[in-house]
Structures are given as structure tokens and as C-alpha cells.
Design a protein around this motif. Structure first.
Motif, PDB file in Angstrom:
ATOM      1  N   TYR A   1      -6.226   0.758  11.475  1.00  0.00           N
ATOM      2  CA  TYR A   1      -5.001   0.406  11.000  1.00  0.00           C
ATOM      3  C   TYR A   1      -3.944   1.136  11.739  1.00  0.00           C
ATOM      4  O   TYR A   1      -3.808   2.177  11.667  1.00  0.00           O
ATOM      5  CB  TYR A   1      -4.679   0.435   9.510  1.00  0.00           C
ATOM      6  CG  TYR A   1      -5.145  -1.126   8.730  1.00  0.00           C
ATOM      7  CD1 TYR A   1      -4.364  -2.004   8.765  1.00  0.00           C
ATOM      8  CD2 TYR A   1      -6.398  -0.930   8.272  1.00  0.00           C
ATOM      9  CE1 TYR A   1      -4.878  -3.240   7.910  1.00  0.00           C
ATOM     10  CE2 TYR A   1      -7.030  -2.236   7.626  1.00  0.00           C
ATOM     11  CZ  TYR A   1      -6.026  -3.090   7.643  1.00  0.00           C
ATOM     12  OH  TYR A   1      -6.522  -4.464   6.959  1.00  0.00           O
TER      13      TYR A   1
ATOM     14  N   THR B   1       1.006  -1.062  -0.010  1.00  0.00           N
ATOM     15  CA  THR B   1      -0.375   0.290  -0.076  1.00  0.00           C
ATOM     16  C   THR B   1       1.072   1.030  -0.118  1.00  0.00           C
ATOM     17  O   THR B   1       1.741   1.442   1.023  1.00  0.00           O
ATOM     18  CB  THR B   1      -0.890   0.044   1.265  1.00  0.00           C
ATOM     19  OG1 THR B   1      -1.590  -1.191   1.053  1.00  0.00           O
ATOM     20  CG2 THR B   1      -1.771   1.309   1.125  1.00  0.00           C
TER      21      THR B   1
ATOM     22  N   VAL C   1       2.912  -1.552   3.986  1.00  0.00           N
ATOM     23  CA  VAL C   1       3.018   0.008   3.510  1.00  0.00           C
ATOM     24  C   VAL C   1       4.292   0.430   3.432  1.00  0.00           C
ATOM     25  O   VAL C   1       5.074   0.030   4.003  1.00  0.00           O
ATOM     26  CB  VAL C   1       2.009   0.598   4.607  1.00  0.00           C
ATOM     27  CG1 VAL C   1       0.447   0.289   4.441  1.00  0.00           C
ATOM     28  CG2 VAL C   1       2.537   0.729   6.063  1.00  0.00           C
TER      29      VAL C   1
ATOM     30  N   ASP D   1      -3.078  11.068   4.860  1.00  0.00           N
ATOM     31  CA  ASP D   1      -3.358   9.751   5.518  1.00  0.00           C
ATOM     32  C   ASP D   1      -3.408   9.918   7.003  1.00  0.00           C
ATOM     33  O   ASP D   1      -4.213   9.564   7.929  1.00  0.00           O
ATOM     34  CB  ASP D   1      -2.501   8.601   5.095  1.00  0.00           C
ATOM     35  CG  ASP D   1      -2.699   7.857   3.849  1.00  0.00           C
ATOM     36  OD1 ASP D   1      -3.810   8.214   3.087  1.00  0.00           O
ATOM     37  OD2 ASP D   1      -1.709   7.326   3.256  1.00  0.00           O
TER      38      ASP D   1
ATOM     39  N   GLU E   1      -3.311   5.207  -0.078  1.00  0.00           N
ATOM     40  CA  GLU E   1      -4.054   3.981  -0.081  1.00  0.00           C
ATOM     41  C   GLU E   1      -4.263   3.154  -1.484  1.00  0.00           C
ATOM     42  O   GLU E   1      -4.923   2.382  -1.392  1.00  0.00           O
ATOM     43  CB  GLU E   1      -5.492   4.170   0.346  1.00  0.00           C
ATOM     44  CG  GLU E   1      -5.468   4.724   1.968  1.00  0.00           C
ATOM     45  CD  GLU E   1      -6.867   4.812   2.707  1.00  0.00           C
ATOM     46  OE1 GLU E   1      -7.947   4.650   1.764  1.00  0.00           O
ATOM     47  OE2 GLU E   1      -6.993   5.076   3.670  1.00  0.00           O
ATOM     48  N   GLU E   2      -3.339   3.696  -2.386  1.00  0.00           N
ATOM     49  CA  GLU E   2      -3.223   2.869  -3.663  1.00  0.00           C
ATOM     50  C   GLU E   2      -2.266   1.578  -3.309  1.00  0.00           C
ATOM     51  O   GLU E   2      -1.441   1.616  -2.611  1.00  0.00           O
ATOM     52  CB  GLU E   2      -2.558   3.932  -4.677  1.00  0.00           C
ATOM     53  CG  GLU E   2      -2.309   3.233  -5.913  1.00  0.00           C
ATOM     54  CD  GLU E   2      -1.466   3.797  -7.022  1.00  0.00           C
ATOM     55  OE1 GLU E   2      -1.119   3.247  -8.035  1.00  0.00           O
ATOM     56  OE2 GLU E   2      -1.080   4.890  -6.739  1.00  0.00           O
TER      57      GLU E   2
END
Length: 387
Positions: free
Chosen positions: A174, A123, A200, A230, A127-128
Motif C-alpha cells: 500500500y 483506516t 486512511v 506503520d 491499521e485499525e
């Protein structure tokens, strides 16, 4: 690297014989299971690569089968041996040591179905999710470079990023669990972390002025800006009332560079936010939220009061492993640091958390970044050490 060997296991070999396996945990996670002879081979190779005088003694081989008491003594000796290696930065940062640990992880956890090339999902900030082809034992730095190549980030900027395991907490939010280092395979790390865990990629530095290097590149700008968004949505960054109106306006106009200039002035920008935990400061079993920032840890208490602990005032810190009979695979961990509260007053402060290893690694990376900057500036200072 924090090593522990909480338990051993009698394992049957392919030829039907039995051997003692030592379950090696690194930074609180079961990394691999090793035989005595594998560790002995590691010791012999280290003596060839490094000075004999700096390699700790290795427990001698016994001719007769070990008694229960001797087995426990060997487990403790091997644990201390690995911990000693970790304290020698020439060894713990060496390519050879990392390769040994990755191969051990591979032999312990990879099945025959995992031996081919695989894809892992990572990730990005914003959030792609992308899918990257890797080998199961490919090291962390190499995977980060693959990500950079995939998204068009210049290779020299890839060093500003790191891979993290994230997982859902009890509130289904998360949170970052740990940063992956180069002795482990990202494929295996996320596979062993549970079904809800994922990988991530995030910035890997504390001094927010390093943003300037990434903001010179369009892909770097996108990553920095998206990570800010984010963290802002997760309330990890806390702008004051005077900052909220211009922030909203700049975000609506998509003025990313101006947003990032304003972001640096916001409370907890560039921090790592830890799950609520317990501390003995100022009183035992006090609830606290911890933020790791550039050069400091900030304790935020339920009444929203704060206490800052600067890394340069920490004399040392240590991790204590408390193995509980009912949960050998998940020992209780505490982090304690000796802090200079005033000119003549040192005090040990303890944190009890499931994230103390991650917290310790954050402290270590802060110290390393400060030392690197001091060396570049040609000055010399004393920094805390891990014990």
C-alpha cells in the motif's frame, strides 16, 4: 488545485436534446462533467462575490452550433479559465468554490442508490479500521471531525490530520495516492479510485515539533505512535545502527513518548515516500526514489546516494499535462521545478511520475506551513510559486 479538461463529450439530456459536456479533471482525477451554462453561472456568481477586475474573462456564448475547431478552442479557453481561478487563493480556498465543485462531483457521479446516508471505512494509524456514517456529499474536513469524535480525539487536534487515498502498487504494497481536500467528497473519492483503494487518516504537517501538541493527549499520542510504527514497518523511516538498539528496547517497554523523542532523530521521519520514478537530474531518465520532508525533497538514487532540494531554493514549479492519444483518461504528467543550484545557476529539474500531483500538493503545503510560521514570527521571506 490543478485543473485540466482533456476531452469533451456529446451528451443527451433528459428531454432528448444534446449538449456538450466538459470532463473536468482536478489534480489528475476526473472530478466532474460540466456544461457551458454551469460554468457561466459559476463565473457570474464569482463576479458578485469577488472583484470584477480579478475574475478572468469567460468565453462568450455562440448563437450557432460550434464547429469542431470552435469546440476545441472553447475547451482550451475553459481549461485556462479554471486554471486561472485556481491561482487566485481567495477563490480556490473559498467555501463557495468548494461547494460548487462538490455539488458538480455529486451530480456527475452519484447514482440514485447513493443519495441516502452511507458508511465509509477509514483506516487509523495502527491499521485499525472504523466505520463512519456520512452523507455522500459530505466534505473532507467534516468527515475528519467525525473521525475525531468517534475515537475521542479533541476537536482542536483534528486539524493536525488529513484524509488520504491509499492503494496497492504493483508489488501489492500500500502506498499513499493523494491527500483529499475540501472540494471533494471522501465517499466519492474512494468509490472512484477503484476496488483496492481505501481511506486512511494521517498527520498533515511537516514540522515534527508539532508532535508535541498531539503528545499532550492520550488519543493523539496513540495516533502519532501508531503512525510511526506503520511507517517503520514499511521502511519509510530508516534508523541508523546506533538508534536501533534503544528503539527496540523502548518499544518493548511501550515507552511511547521516549520512542517519539528518538524517532525525530531518524532519517526520513515525518516524510512522505513516493513510488520509484524518473528524473532528468543529473542525467535524463535517471531512476530515483523521492522523499518529501520538512522544507525539502530528497532524491535517493539506486546507489543509495542522495541529493536534497530545499523548498526555499525553488523559484517556481509547474505541472505539464501530456495527453496521449491511446490514453486520454490518464494523461502523462510531469512536474518541473526551477532550482537555484548555486549562487548564479538556476536549472529546471523534471520528475516523471504517476504521483506528480500529490508531489506538487506536498510542495504547496510545505510552502504554506513555512509562510504561516514566518507570519507568526513576524518576518517576511520570498517563497516559490506554482505555475
Amino acid at each position: 488545485m490543478h485543473f485540466s479538461i482533456p476531452e469533451t463529450e456529446n451528451i443527451q439530456d433528459k428531454d432528448g436534446s444534446y449538449y456538450q459536456g466538459y470532463h473536468v479533471h482536478i489534480n489528475g482525477n476526473h472530478h466532474c462533467t460540466l456544461r457551458y451554462k454551469q460554468l457561466r453561472h459559476l463565473h457570474d456568481q464569482l463576479k458578485k462575490l469577488f472583484s470584477h477586475d480579478t475574475i478572468p474573462e469567460f468565453p462568450s456564448k455562440k448563437l450557432l452550433p460550434l464547429t469542431t475547431l470552435q469546440l476545441e478552442e472553447r475547451r482550451l479557453y475553459l481549461e485556462k479559465y479554471l486554471q486561472s481561478l485556481a491561482l487566485d487563493h481567495r477563490i480556490s480556498n473559498s467555501t463557495f468554490f468548494h461547494a460548487f465543485l462538490r455539488m458538480a462531483q455529486n451530480e456527475t457521479h452519484l447514482s440514485s442508490d447513493d443519495q441516502k446516508n452511507v458508511h465509509i471505512r477509514i483506516t487509523l494509524p495502527g491499521e485499525e479500521v472504523i466505520s463512519i456514517p456520512v452523507t455522500p456529499i459530505q466534505e473532507t474536513d467534516s468527515v475528519i471531525k467525525r473521525v475525531a469524535q468517534h475515537i475521542g480525539l479533541p476537536e482542536d487536534l483534528a486539524d493536525y490530520f488529513a484524509l488520504f487515498v491509499q492503494d496497492a502498487n504493483e508489488f501489492n504494497q500500500y502506498c499513499l495516492v493523494r491527500r483529499l481536500l475540501n472540494y471533494e467528497s471522501p465517499f466519492l473519492a474512494v468509490k472512484l479510485s477503484g476496488e483496492s483503494a481505501s481511506l486512511v487518516i494521517r498527520k498533515s504537517y511537516w514540522d515534527t515539533t508539532y508532535d508535541d501538541e498531539l503528545l499532550k493527549d492520550p488519543v493523539g499520542t496513540k495516533l502519532v505512535y501508531n503512525q510511526f510504527q506503520d511507517d517503520y514497518k514499511r521502511y519509510w523511516i530508516q534508523p541508523n545502527e546506533q538508534q536501533l538498539i534503544p528503539l527496540k528496547r523502548l518499544m518493548e517497554q511501550n515507552k511511547q513518548h521516549d520512542v517519539m523523542k528518538l524517532a525525530r532523530q531518524m532519517r526520513f521521519y515525518g516524510s512522505v515516500n513516493f513510488l520509484p520514478c524518473l528524473t532528468d537530474f543529473p542525467t535524463p531518465r535517471t531512476s530515483v526514489s523521492i522523499y518529501a520532508l520538512n522544507k525539502e525533497l530528497v532524491f535517493r538514487y539506486p546507489d543509495l546516494s542522495e541529493r536534497s532540494f530545499r523548498v526555499t531554493r525553488m523559484r517556481t514549479w509547474r505541472i505539464t499535462t501530456i495527453v496521449q492519444e491511446h490514453s486520454v483518461d490518464h494523461p502523462k504528467l510531469e512536474l518541473s521545478f526551477e532550482y537555484l543550484l548555486s549562487k548564479d545557476r538556476l536549472q529546471w529539474i523534471t520528475v516523471e511520475s504517476t504521483q506528480v500531483i500529490f508531489l506538487s500538493l506536498c510542495l504547496q503545503s510545505m510552502v504554506e506551513e513555512l509562510m504561516r510560521k514566518q507570519q507568526e514570527a513576524g518576518s517576511c521571506s520570498t517563497f516559490p510559486k506554482v505555475t
